[in-house]
Design a protein around this motif. Structure first.
Motif, PDB file in Angstrom:
ATOM      1  N   GLY A  25       0.798  -1.221   0.000  1.00 21.41           N
ATOM      2  CA  GLY A  25       0.000   0.000   0.000  1.00 21.41           C
ATOM      3  C   GLY A  25       0.825   1.262   0.000  1.00 21.41           C
ATOM      4  N   GLY A  26       2.152   1.128  -0.061  1.00 16.91           N
ATOM      5  CA  GLY A  26       3.010   2.295  -0.051  1.00 16.91           C
ATOM      6  C   GLY A  26       3.189   2.882  -1.438  1.00 16.91           C
ATOM      7  N   GLY A  27       3.955   3.943  -1.500  1.00 22.42           N
ATOM      8  CA  GLY A  27       4.208   4.609  -2.762  1.00 22.42           C
ATOM      9  C   GLY A  27       4.400   6.096  -2.553  1.00 22.42           C
ATOM     10  N   TYR A  28       4.161   6.866  -3.608  1.00 23.70           N
ATOM     11  CA  TYR A  28       4.309   8.317  -3.547  1.00 23.70           C
ATOM     12  C   TYR A  28       2.934   8.967  -3.377  1.00 23.70           C
ATOM     13  N   ARG A  29       2.876   9.983  -2.544  1.00 28.67           N
ATOM     14  CA  ARG A  29       1.637  10.764  -2.403  1.00 28.67           C
ATOM     15  C   ARG A  29       1.985  12.221  -2.134  1.00 28.67           C
ATOM     16  N   LEU A  30       1.076  13.098  -2.558  1.00 27.11           N
ATOM     17  CA  LEU A  30       1.259  14.540  -2.387  1.00 27.11           C
ATOM     18  C   LEU A  30       0.572  14.956  -1.098  1.00 27.11           C
TER      19      LEU A  30
END
Length: 312
Positions: free
Chosen positions: A51-56
């Motif tokens: 569920g991880g990754g890049y987010r603003l």
């Protein structure tokens, strides 16, 4: 980088592989552009695992937003409505935001916004509202910000039309009407002008050196509560300023505290009798100090009410 920013704004979380695939670049390129966005002030957060990754995320300051065509039109329409509304503190901020958006909006999108505005009708409370063309608001907002000379036609309350050469300083809204605090170059004095009475508003492209200006809100309040009217009444109320202020708006009266339990209200009207029921709105004891015409009107209205009660 702009494409990456657009993707980050469109969804909460993106994995590095998804971003690389959508952009047609390598994972290394994604990481490099993420760092560049961070350097520009965009808070791009990264997390590992399922569920991880890049987010603003939210940052300490608001960086520029990347809007697509539909989003830009929707935002401009909402800002136009807010700029002409009566929500406290929103009108001025909405106008500033609309000015920035209008500056960079393509002409085809600007025409869409105008089409929506022209096709929309707003229900009101039944009072006659003073309508102001959005283009007049935009022109005066930009000219006030950039200290740019403006020319405009103006029709005063008696119907006299004149041409004005102005130095615009600040826009003031009462919720129902818009006013411009400006320096009239031909009259060599400050003026408060209603925007709905202005025509042919044009920014001339030349700038002026700012003068020492009066407080815009105070100047306009005095102008619209007293100077335009035939009769200007001063009334003492046996109640505090805060209590009496609940019955009057800033645009209709000027209220000064005289003591902890008394205050003085200054208000005007073209007909003395029209003031009487309005002055009774606070529901407390009051005394009209001047002028004699309003004092006489209070007596006449009171006698008329007593006669109506006696007939009943």
């Amino acid at each position: 980088m702009l494409q990456l920013l657009g993707l980050l704004q469109s969804r909460r979380v993106w994995s590095g592989e998804e971003l690389a695939e959508r952009l047609g670049v390598t994972g290394r390129s994604v990481r490099r552009d993420v760092e560049r966005l961070r350097d520009l002030g965009y808070p791009v957060h990264a997390s590992k695992g399922h569920g991880g990754g890049y987010r603003l995320g939210a940052g300490a300051a608001l960086p520029p937003l990347l809007l697509d065509a539909d989003e830009a039109v929707a935002m401009a329409v909402c800002l136009r409505v807010a700029a002409g509304g009566s929500v406290a503190g929103v009108g001025e901020s909405a106008l500033r935001a609309l000015t920035k958006l209008d500056q960079v909006m393509p002409s085809r999108l600007r025409s869409q916004v105008a089409a929506v505005h022209d096709a929309t009708t707003t229900l009101t409370s039944g009072r006659t509202e003073a309508l102001v063309a959005p283009d007049v608001l935009m022109t005066l907002a930009r000219a006030s910000r950039d200290r740019e000379h403006v020319t405009a036609g103006y029709v005063d309350r008696d119907g006299n039309a004149t041409e004005r050469r102005l130095e615009p300083y600040q826009l003031v809204t009462t919720g129902r009407r818009w006013y411009l605090l400006c320096y009239d170059r031909d009259r060599d004095d400050w003026r408060s002008l209603r925007l709905d009475r202005m025509t042919g508003v044009t920014a001339r492209g030349t700038t002026f050196t700012p003068r020492s200006a009066p407080d815009a809100a105070s100047y306009v309040r005095r102008a619209i509560t007293a100077s335009p009217y035939r009769y200007v009444a001063r009334v003492r109320y046996q109640a505090s300023k805060d209590v009496v202020a609940q019955s009057f708006s800033d645009a209709s009266a000027e209220i000064e505290a005289e003591g902890p339990d008394t205050c003085i209200v200054t208000a005007g009207a073209d007909e003395a009798e029209r003031l009487v029921p309005w002055l009774a709105l606070p529901g407390v004891e009051f005394e009209v100090l001047e002028p004699p015409e309003v004092i006489a009107a209070v007596r006449e209205v009171a006698d008329r009410l007593l006669r109506a009660h006696a007939r009943r």
